[in-house]
Design an enzyme around this catalytic site. Sequence first.
Site, PDB file in Angstrom:
ATOM      1  N   ARG A   1      74.947  87.731  65.248  1.00  0.00           N
ATOM      2  CA  ARG A   1      73.631  87.277  65.683  1.00  0.00           C
ATOM      3  C   ARG A   1      73.304  87.859  67.056  1.00  0.00           C
ATOM      4  O   ARG A   1      74.167  88.027  67.914  1.00  0.00           O
ATOM      5  CB  ARG A   1      73.587  85.742  65.745  1.00  0.00           C
ATOM      6  CG  ARG A   1      72.177  85.213  66.015  1.00  0.00           C
ATOM      7  CD  ARG A   1      72.152  83.720  66.255  1.00  0.00           C
ATOM      8  NE  ARG A   1      70.806  83.280  66.612  1.00  0.00           N
ATOM      9  CZ  ARG A   1      70.520  82.223  67.345  1.00  0.00           C
ATOM     10  NH1 ARG A   1      71.502  81.462  67.808  1.00  0.00           N
ATOM     11  NH2 ARG A   1      69.265  81.904  67.618  1.00  0.00           N
ATOM     12  N   HIS A   2      72.028  88.132  67.261  1.00  0.00           N
ATOM     13  CA  HIS A   2      71.544  88.703  68.518  1.00  0.00           C
ATOM     14  C   HIS A   2      71.726  87.751  69.706  1.00  0.00           C
ATOM     15  O   HIS A   2      71.954  86.545  69.548  1.00  0.00           O
ATOM     16  CB  HIS A   2      70.059  89.048  68.386  1.00  0.00           C
ATOM     17  CG  HIS A   2      69.203  87.836  68.107  1.00  0.00           C
ATOM     18  ND1 HIS A   2      68.808  86.944  69.074  1.00  0.00           N
ATOM     19  CD2 HIS A   2      68.697  87.359  66.935  1.00  0.00           C
ATOM     20  CE1 HIS A   2      68.089  85.987  68.545  1.00  0.00           C
ATOM     21  NE2 HIS A   2      68.000  86.208  67.230  1.00  0.00           N
TER      22      HIS A   2
ATOM     23  N   ARG B   1      65.460  92.291  69.642  1.00  0.00           N
ATOM     24  CA  ARG B   1      66.566  91.454  70.089  1.00  0.00           C
ATOM     25  C   ARG B   1      67.865  91.812  69.378  1.00  0.00           C
ATOM     26  O   ARG B   1      68.950  91.649  69.943  1.00  0.00           O
ATOM     27  CB  ARG B   1      66.223  89.969  69.918  1.00  0.00           C
ATOM     28  CG  ARG B   1      65.822  89.515  68.513  1.00  0.00           C
ATOM     29  CD  ARG B   1      65.237  88.111  68.602  1.00  0.00           C
ATOM     30  NE  ARG B   1      64.887  87.498  67.324  1.00  0.00           N
ATOM     31  CZ  ARG B   1      63.697  87.609  66.742  1.00  0.00           C
ATOM     32  NH1 ARG B   1      62.749  88.351  67.302  1.00  0.00           N
ATOM     33  NH2 ARG B   1      63.444  86.977  65.599  1.00  0.00           N
TER      34      ARG B   1
ATOM     35  N   GLU C   1      64.796  88.313  60.515  1.00  0.00           N
ATOM     36  CA  GLU C   1      64.829  86.866  60.339  1.00  0.00           C
ATOM     37  C   GLU C   1      63.809  86.450  59.275  1.00  0.00           C
ATOM     38  O   GLU C   1      62.884  87.205  58.937  1.00  0.00           O
ATOM     39  CB  GLU C   1      64.510  86.178  61.679  1.00  0.00           C
ATOM     40  CG  GLU C   1      64.509  84.662  61.657  1.00  0.00           C
ATOM     41  CD  GLU C   1      65.849  84.057  61.250  1.00  0.00           C
ATOM     42  OE1 GLU C   1      66.176  84.141  60.038  1.00  0.00           O
ATOM     43  OE2 GLU C   1      66.541  83.509  62.114  1.00  0.00           O
TER      44      GLU C   1
ATOM     45  N   HIS D   1      70.065  87.925  62.393  1.00  0.00           N
ATOM     46  CA  HIS D   1      69.494  86.707  62.973  1.00  0.00           C
ATOM     47  C   HIS D   1      70.194  85.468  62.421  1.00  0.00           C
ATOM     48  O   HIS D   1      70.863  85.527  61.383  1.00  0.00           O
ATOM     49  CB  HIS D   1      68.000  86.648  62.654  1.00  0.00           C
ATOM     50  CG  HIS D   1      67.254  87.884  63.067  1.00  0.00           C
ATOM     51  ND1 HIS D   1      66.553  87.967  64.243  1.00  0.00           N
ATOM     52  CD2 HIS D   1      67.117  89.087  62.453  1.00  0.00           C
ATOM     53  CE1 HIS D   1      66.002  89.172  64.343  1.00  0.00           C
ATOM     54  NE2 HIS D   1      66.335  89.862  63.262  1.00  0.00           N
TER      55      HIS D   1
END
Length: 220
Positions: free
Chosen positions: A8-9, A58, A82, A148
């Site tokens: 995940r970012h 991101r 996402e 995401h």
Amino acid sequence: MSRLILWRHGQTAWNSIGRMQGQTDIEMDATGHAQAAAGATLLAALGPAKIVSSDLRRCYDTAGYLAELTGLPVSTDKRLRERSFGDWEGMTGAEVAERHPADWELWSTGQPLHGHGIENYDAVAARMHAAITDAVADCDGLVVVVTHGGSSRRALAALIGVPGFSEAIGGLYNCRWTELRQRKGVWKLHAHNVGEPEGATVPGQGVQESAGNHARGAHV
């Protein structure tokens, strides 16, 4: 055996105040960049062979920290974005509850919700599964997919073949990852919420977690 990491970012300003991001292209904040740098150091030590990222900034910027340490290129795939939250993007849960109380009640209790341009769970799972299948098809080593929080949970459930599993497992903290391993064509969950960058937040929450010196997570 194939190995896959769903990373995940790093944190954004919207993460920290609980705004729904969805596919809005929000950049990481200073904390997010620090998280990405710390997480990349841990991941680089695992010897990844390939990096694939959501095309949203991101994620792409998070992937860049790992690319810098490993010398690997970063390819992007918009299917790794996402879940789209439609016209709820940019709002906090409190704002949605005030404007759409009945729909928020459905959402918060896990019941089917239609309208507002919100992407169907099955659609998210299908595109994520397809993108990841393509990403690992030509690579025998460790593939790192930078994505995401919500979409990674749907991907996990789709890959292991347990549709309801995404509701039974905790969300990924910022810059934490999930590791899966594939044997004889079958993916199995190996570890979840691994990594320990400072100030990690769970999707939709303001939960903070302190930093430590070693990666850790739930190994299953």
